[in-house]
Scaffold this motif. Structure first.
Motif, short mmCIF file in Angstrom:
data_model
loop_
_atom_site.label_atom_id
_atom_site.label_comp_id
_atom_site.label_asym_id
_atom_site.label_seq_id
_atom_site.Cartn_x
_atom_site.Cartn_y
_atom_site.Cartn_z
N PRO A 223 -7.51 -18.33 -21.36
CA PRO A 223 -6.47 -19.10 -20.62
C PRO A 223 -6.37 -18.52 -19.37
O PRO A 223 -6.19 -17.27 -19.06
CB PRO A 223 -5.27 -18.60 -21.59
N GLN A 224 -6.17 -19.59 -18.44
CA GLN A 224 -6.02 -19.18 -17.12
C GLN A 224 -5.65 -20.33 -16.20
O GLN A 224 -5.83 -21.33 -16.64
CB GLN A 224 -7.20 -18.63 -16.41
N LYS A 225 -4.94 -20.02 -14.92
CA LYS A 225 -4.81 -21.25 -13.80
C LYS A 225 -6.17 -21.07 -13.21
O LYS A 225 -7.17 -20.02 -13.18
CB LYS A 225 -3.59 -20.80 -13.01
N ILE A 226 -6.06 -22.56 -12.55
CA ILE A 226 -7.46 -22.49 -11.53
C ILE A 226 -6.97 -23.25 -10.36
O ILE A 226 -6.35 -24.07 -10.29
CB ILE A 226 -8.56 -23.32 -12.14
N GLY A 227 -6.86 -22.42 -9.19
CA GLY A 227 -5.97 -23.03 -8.14
C GLY A 227 -4.64 -22.57 -8.30
O GLY A 227 -4.04 -21.58 -8.16
N LYS A 228 -3.97 -23.82 -8.54
CA LYS A 228 -2.60 -23.79 -8.72
C LYS A 228 -2.10 -23.33 -9.98
O LYS A 228 -2.89 -23.55 -11.23
CB LYS A 228 -1.97 -25.01 -8.76
N GLU A 229 -1.00 -22.65 -10.29
CA GLU A 229 -0.52 -22.45 -11.53
C GLU A 229 -0.37 -23.57 -12.45
O GLU A 229 -0.43 -23.32 -13.74
CB GLU A 229 1.01 -21.82 -11.44
N VAL A 230 -0.13 -24.85 -12.13
CA VAL A 230 0.14 -25.98 -12.93
C VAL A 230 -1.50 -26.51 -13.07
O VAL A 230 -1.16 -27.61 -13.99
CB VAL A 230 1.05 -27.03 -12.52
N TYR A 231 -2.48 -25.96 -12.64
CA TYR A 231 -3.69 -26.45 -13.14
C TYR A 231 -4.23 -25.53 -14.12
O TYR A 231 -4.64 -24.41 -13.86
CB TYR A 231 -4.89 -26.73 -11.91
N ARG A 232 -4.10 -25.79 -15.55
CA ARG A 232 -4.49 -24.35 -16.42
C ARG A 232 -5.25 -25.13 -17.61
O ARG A 232 -5.52 -26.23 -17.96
CB ARG A 232 -3.25 -24.53 -17.07
N TYR A 233 -6.05 -24.01 -18.06
CA TYR A 233 -6.95 -24.06 -19.04
C TYR A 233 -6.18 -23.27 -20.00
O TYR A 233 -5.58 -22.03 -19.78
CB TYR A 233 -8.27 -23.22 -18.65
#
Length: 386
Positions: A223-233
């Motif tokens: 689990p993590q963000k990629i770029g912005k906080e609202v783009y999430r795995y």
């Protein structure tokens, strides 16, 4: 509006030689109980429902039971599902029209014809409408008939599909997608259980997600963000490799308020039947630490004895019933590995070709030549996957 963000269930997965059906049923039951408690409007599953394109009857039964349990929750919630790279899009699409009438929406294939567009599901709450765009896993070969471009990449394929959509940015928009997203070249943190293509060929830059208030992403197991906080795995609900030992698994809960406000994100912890553990030490130390808490977990054992231990495998198996692997790490083995590393260098196909090309031609490849070999390797890997 509130929804659960899940992905990468990998139903049917084996951890080394162990079947995980019992663990998967248990963790999916936990998710159902959390849904009863939290009362989300929707449960979003961002791909890799199954671990293989042709799942076993048992795997299909596990997922069927999960959907049935979700459908019985009152008030009725909506389930949104996309296909991942491990899924068979056509198999997952089976009976999707019938299921949609029962608030289970499945997107197996991305648009491939001129009159096809990304599936959009609209919800309404006190703040207006929320559009969910269901974009299954996209390979360039899927959409080549739609976009007559030479050298179509993963990034270009996703970008072109989104450019065809009329996205109303005055409304709240959510995309559900299963791709390997990067942020300006920065890659997400990965595990040993993910499938990767060489040379970053499958990368899609998160800039394509700009119109969306939240991106519910699948494919990456941490689990993590990629770029912005609202783009999430959101990560997997269970650990599927030794590299995930000690990782905490959870459900991501997303709450959307009015347009322009940041989504509220929470993690609901999931508790596995068996943890994945790494045990490192001498044989006697590891045997002494075989508590009831550990003996039924999945364990990767590394023995550090400098003197060969007596019957290590048999003695360990008498204490631990789910051993994944037994390794030896001492001065002697490190010395042997060091000698092997000096003589053998493992290269992926792209790196090997680059060296071969330079040696044969006395120069590095041009950008055009480099792009061509990347496409050739990507195409071969795609064919091998199929």
């Amino acid at each position: 509006m509130k929804f659960f963000h899940l992905s990468d269930l990998h139903i049917g997965k084996q951890l080394h030689r162990y079947h995980m059906a019992a663990e998967q049923r248990d963790i999916l039951n936990q998710i159902v109980e959390l849904a009863k408690r939290e009362q989300p409007d929707a449960v979003v599953i961002a791909g890799d429902i199954y671990d293989t394109p042709v799942p076993s009857a048992e795997a299909v039964s596990i997922f069927d039971d999960f959907l049935t349990a979700l459908s019985r929750i009152e008030p009725q919630l909506t389930v949104l599902i996309i296909a991942g790279n491990h899924d068979s899009a056509k198999r997952l699409d089976f009976a999707s029209s019938i299921l949609a009438k029962h608030k289970v929406h499945i997107a197996g294939m991305p648009p491939v014809l001129e009159d096809e567009f990304i599936d959009r599901i609209t919800f309404t709450d006190a703040y207006g409408e929320v559009d969910f765009y269901l974009l299954p896993f996209v390979k360039p070969m899927y959409v080549r008939n739609l976009f007559a471009e030479e050298g179509l990449t993963y990034d270009m394929a996703v970008r072109r599909l989104l450019e065809r959509e009329t996205i109303d940015e005055t409304r709240r928009n959510v995309i559900v997608s299963h791709q390997f997203y990067t942020a300006g070249g920065k890659e997400p943190s990965v595990c040993d259980s993910e499938v990767r293509l060489v040379g970053g060929i499958e990368n899609v830059d998160v800039s394509v997600l700009f119109p969306f208030d939240y991106a519910a992403l699948g494919h990456i197991h941490k689990p993590q963000k990629i770029g912005k906080e609202v783009y999430r795995y959101c990560g997997t609900p269970l650990a599927y490799s030794v590299s995930e030992a000690g990782d905490s698994k959870s459900i991501t809960v997303v709450e959307l308020a009015e347009k322009g406000s940041e989504p509220i994100l929470r993690q609901l912890p999931l508790v596995p039947m068996r943890k994945v553990r790494k045990l490192i030490g001498t044989l006697e130390d590891i045997l002494a630490g075989a508590t009831d808490e550990k003996r039924h977990d999945y364990v990767s054992i590394t023995l550090t004895d400098e003197v060969e231990a007596y019957q290590p495998k048999e003695r360990l198996e008498a204490e631990f019933d789910h051993i994944l692997e037994i390794r030896i790490d001492n001065a002697r083995t490190r010395s042997l590995l060091s000698l092997e590393d000096e003589n053998v260098e493992n290269l992926d196909p792209y790196e090997a070709f680059c060296r071969f090309f330079a040696e044969m031609n006395g120069r590095e490849m041009t950008e055009a030549e480099d792009e061509l070999i990347r496409q050739v390797i990507c195409r071969e890997q795609e064919e091998d996957e199929e």
